[in-house]
Design a protein around this motif. Sequence first.
Motif, PDB file in Angstrom:
ATOM      1  N   SER A  11       3.401  -2.097   6.365  1.00  0.00           N
ATOM      2  CA  SER A  11       1.946  -2.192   6.504  1.00  0.00           C
ATOM      3  C   SER A  11       1.393  -1.016   7.300  1.00  0.00           C
ATOM      4  O   SER A  11       0.339  -0.453   6.959  1.00  0.00           O
ATOM      5  N   GLN A  12       2.098  -0.601   8.343  1.00  0.00           N
ATOM      6  CA  GLN A  12       1.664   0.561   9.124  1.00  0.00           C
ATOM      7  C   GLN A  12       1.730   1.833   8.276  1.00  0.00           C
ATOM      8  O   GLN A  12       0.851   2.683   8.351  1.00  0.00           O
ATOM      9  N   LEU A  13       2.771   1.944   7.456  1.00  0.00           N
ATOM     10  CA  LEU A  13       2.911   3.095   6.565  1.00  0.00           C
ATOM     11  C   LEU A  13       1.715   3.193   5.627  1.00  0.00           C
ATOM     12  O   LEU A  13       1.126   4.268   5.464  1.00  0.00           O
ATOM     13  N   HIS A  14       1.339   2.078   5.003  1.00  0.00           N
ATOM     14  CA  HIS A  14       0.198   2.075   4.082  1.00  0.00           C
ATOM     15  C   HIS A  14      -1.085   2.463   4.796  1.00  0.00           C
ATOM     16  O   HIS A  14      -1.908   3.229   4.255  1.00  0.00           O
ATOM     17  N   GLU A  15      -1.248   1.957   5.998  1.00  0.00           N
ATOM     18  CA  GLU A  15      -2.453   2.265   6.767  1.00  0.00           C
ATOM     19  C   GLU A  15      -2.535   3.751   7.087  1.00  0.00           C
ATOM     20  O   GLU A  15      -3.583   4.383   6.930  1.00  0.00           O
ATOM     21  N   LEU A  16      -1.415   4.327   7.519  1.00  0.00           N
ATOM     22  CA  LEU A  16      -1.395   5.747   7.871  1.00  0.00           C
ATOM     23  C   LEU A  16      -1.645   6.638   6.663  1.00  0.00           C
ATOM     24  O   LEU A  16      -2.261   7.704   6.785  1.00  0.00           O
ATOM     25  N   MET A  17      -1.188   6.200   5.493  1.00  0.00           N
ATOM     26  CA  MET A  17      -1.306   7.026   4.299  1.00  0.00           C
ATOM     27  C   MET A  17      -2.563   6.714   3.487  1.00  0.00           C
ATOM     28  O   MET A  17      -2.775   7.285   2.412  1.00  0.00           O
ATOM     29  N   ALA A  19      -3.317   3.985   1.910  1.00  0.00           N
ATOM     30  CA  ALA A  19      -3.020   3.204   0.711  1.00  0.00           C
ATOM     31  C   ALA A  19      -3.520   1.776   0.879  1.00  0.00           C
ATOM     32  O   ALA A  19      -3.799   1.315   1.989  1.00  0.00           O
ATOM     33  N   GLU A  20      -3.624   1.054  -0.236  1.00  0.00           N
ATOM     34  CA  GLU A  20      -4.042  -0.337  -0.187  1.00  0.00           C
ATOM     35  C   GLU A  20      -3.012  -1.184   0.558  1.00  0.00           C
ATOM     36  O   GLU A  20      -1.858  -0.786   0.721  1.00  0.00           O
ATOM     37  N   LYS A  21      -3.421  -2.368   0.967  1.00  0.00           N
ATOM     38  CA  LYS A  21      -2.521  -3.286   1.659  1.00  0.00           C
ATOM     39  C   LYS A  21      -1.292  -3.558   0.793  1.00  0.00           C
ATOM     40  O   LYS A  21      -1.419  -3.804  -0.415  1.00  0.00           O
ATOM     41  N   PRO A  22      -0.091  -3.516   1.362  1.00  0.00           N
ATOM     42  CA  PRO A  22       1.116  -3.690   0.535  1.00  0.00           C
ATOM     43  C   PRO A  22       1.225  -5.092  -0.043  1.00  0.00           C
ATOM     44  O   PRO A  22       0.820  -6.074   0.578  1.00  0.00           O
ATOM     45  N   ALA A  23       1.821  -5.174  -1.236  1.00  0.00           N
ATOM     46  CA  ALA A  23       2.008  -6.464  -1.893  1.00  0.00           C
ATOM     47  C   ALA A  23       3.195  -7.222  -1.312  1.00  0.00           C
ATOM     48  O   ALA A  23       3.283  -8.440  -1.434  1.00  0.00           O
ATOM     49  N   HIS A  24       4.107  -6.493  -0.699  1.00  0.00           N
ATOM     50  CA  HIS A  24       5.309  -7.105  -0.100  1.00  0.00           C
ATOM     51  C   HIS A  24       5.462  -6.544   1.308  1.00  0.00           C
ATOM     52  O   HIS A  24       5.263  -5.349   1.527  1.00  0.00           O
ATOM     53  N   PRO A  25       5.823  -7.368   2.281  1.00  0.00           N
ATOM     54  CA  PRO A  25       5.889  -6.888   3.667  1.00  0.00           C
ATOM     55  C   PRO A  25       7.072  -5.978   3.998  1.00  0.00           C
ATOM     56  O   PRO A  25       7.057  -5.278   5.007  1.00  0.00           O
ATOM     57  N   LEU A  26       8.090  -5.959   3.123  1.00  0.00           N
ATOM     58  CA  LEU A  26       9.324  -5.239   3.462  1.00  0.00           C
ATOM     59  C   LEU A  26       9.688  -4.119   2.498  1.00  0.00           C
ATOM     60  O   LEU A  26      10.650  -3.386   2.747  1.00  0.00           O
ATOM     61  N   ILE A  27       8.938  -3.958   1.418  1.00  0.00           N
ATOM     62  CA  ILE A  27       9.253  -2.901   0.457  1.00  0.00           C
ATOM     63  C   ILE A  27       7.976  -2.450  -0.242  1.00  0.00           C
ATOM     64  O   ILE A  27       7.067  -3.239  -0.478  1.00  0.00           O
ATOM     65  N   GLN A 149       9.160  -2.666  -8.958  1.00  0.00           N
ATOM     66  CA  GLN A 149       7.692  -2.671  -8.913  1.00  0.00           C
ATOM     67  C   GLN A 149       7.133  -3.943  -9.543  1.00  0.00           C
ATOM     68  O   GLN A 149       6.201  -4.561  -9.007  1.00  0.00           O
ATOM     69  N   SER A 150       7.698  -4.347 -10.657  1.00  0.00           N
ATOM     70  CA  SER A 150       7.254  -5.566 -11.327  1.00  0.00           C
ATOM     71  C   SER A 150       7.474  -6.784 -10.453  1.00  0.00           C
ATOM     72  O   SER A 150       6.617  -7.668 -10.361  1.00  0.00           O
ATOM     73  N   GLU A 151       8.605  -6.831  -9.796  1.00  0.00           N
ATOM     74  CA  GLU A 151       8.930  -7.971  -8.941  1.00  0.00           C
ATOM     75  C   GLU A 151       8.012  -8.019  -7.718  1.00  0.00           C
ATOM     76  O   GLU A 151       7.602  -9.100  -7.273  1.00  0.00           O
ATOM     77  N   ILE A 152       7.684  -6.845  -7.160  1.00  0.00           N
ATOM     78  CA  ILE A 152       6.820  -6.777  -5.988  1.00  0.00           C
ATOM     79  C   ILE A 152       5.417  -7.294  -6.305  1.00  0.00           C
ATOM     80  O   ILE A 152       4.798  -7.997  -5.498  1.00  0.00           O
ATOM     81  N   THR A 153       4.922  -6.925  -7.473  1.00  0.00           N
ATOM     82  CA  THR A 153       3.533  -7.246  -7.819  1.00  0.00           C
ATOM     83  C   THR A 153       3.369  -8.678  -8.323  1.00  0.00           C
ATOM     84  O   THR A 153       2.247  -9.178  -8.414  1.00  0.00           O
ATOM     85  N   GLN A 154       4.471  -9.344  -8.674  1.00  0.00           N
ATOM     86  CA  GLN A 154       4.384 -10.743  -9.082  1.00  0.00           C
ATOM     87  C   GLN A 154       4.326 -11.651  -7.860  1.00  0.00           C
ATOM     88  O   GLN A 154       4.547 -11.221  -6.727  1.00  0.00           O
ATOM     89  N   ARG A 155       4.038 -12.907  -8.090  1.00  0.00           N
ATOM     90  CA  ARG A 155       4.028 -13.888  -7.010  1.00  0.00           C
ATOM     91  C   ARG A 155       5.439 -14.011  -6.434  1.00  0.00           C
ATOM     92  O   ARG A 155       6.415 -14.245  -7.158  1.00  0.00           O
ATOM     93  N   ILE A 156       5.568 -13.852  -5.125  1.00  0.00           N
ATOM     94  CA  ILE A 156       6.882 -13.889  -4.479  1.00  0.00           C
ATOM     95  C   ILE A 156       7.410 -15.320  -4.463  1.00  0.00           C
ATOM     96  O   ILE A 156       6.710 -16.255  -4.047  1.00  0.00           O
TER      97      ILE A 156
END
Length: 304
Positions: A11-17, A19-27, A149-156
């Motif tokens: 999440s910090q990486l996305h904020e610094l770059m 980018a939109e809020k990440p879909a997954h907290p760990l990848i 990518q497909s797995e990240i964007t689907q419902r966890i």
Amino acid sequence: MEEIIRVKSISQLHELMGAEKPAHPLISILDMAALDLGKKWVGIKVTSDLYTIGLKDKECGIEYGRNSYDFAEGAMFFTAPNQVVRSDEEQIAGEDCGWMLFFHPDLIRNTPLGKNIEHYHFFSYDVHEALHLSAAEQKTIIECRDLIQSEITQRIDHHSRKVIVSSLELILNFCTRFYERQFNTRSTASNDIMSQFESLLKDYYTSGKFAENGIPSIEYFAGQVHLSQSYLSDLLKKETGYAAKDHINNFIVEKAKTLLLSETDSISEIAYQLGFNYPHYFSRLFKLRTGFSPQEYRLSSNKN
């Protein structure tokens, strides 16, 4: 002291770059062409708690450690947590510059990949030792990336982690195979490095540096041939079956066998000549490699 920015989470990486809020907290997988980082990151050193797998599909300058590299089409690089990277070129939105996959160690903790991640030595390679992919190899890696990518964007759900980690492991196993191919296709360069390594090892001994400075480190030889320690060791193992440390120890034992045939030098004196501060360390290595203690070898050789 020069400032180094530390990234602790996805999440910090996305904020610094930006980018939109990440879909997954760990990848996360970021399309570099979609980011407009401007000049603010040029020359800035960044370290993180994350693993990175990147593919650059055009020339795009980046510096890792003290080495810089202009990525050609289809080149992959890898970084592990706590390594320092720095970009030397401005990243402008719309430029086709590849993608980067980031994952936190917590994602793979208590999984087979988490237990074996240290075996993927290319996370410790320098940037100029990047993996150069053929078109077919690049297609294979991108297909694996798309699964993630497909797995990240689907419902966890409770299967998500297993699928994501399995796909990550598949990427890394393919990269291990492709690096072996790279070693093979660059056999002339590999043989030249082999010759340099053997020559450096002999020179180190004949110049008395074993006794003066102690047993040479892998870092010493890697610096002499301008490679990272991991890359040099993997290259030697691919060419000969022995890693760099094994080559050094085998050289020591062979020299010890010759010296033990002399009646004039004590075991302790031979140990000091070969760089050991404590003779029992020398005896332990010698017995491990030969099955005999130095004294047993000397006595059996004299009988023959």
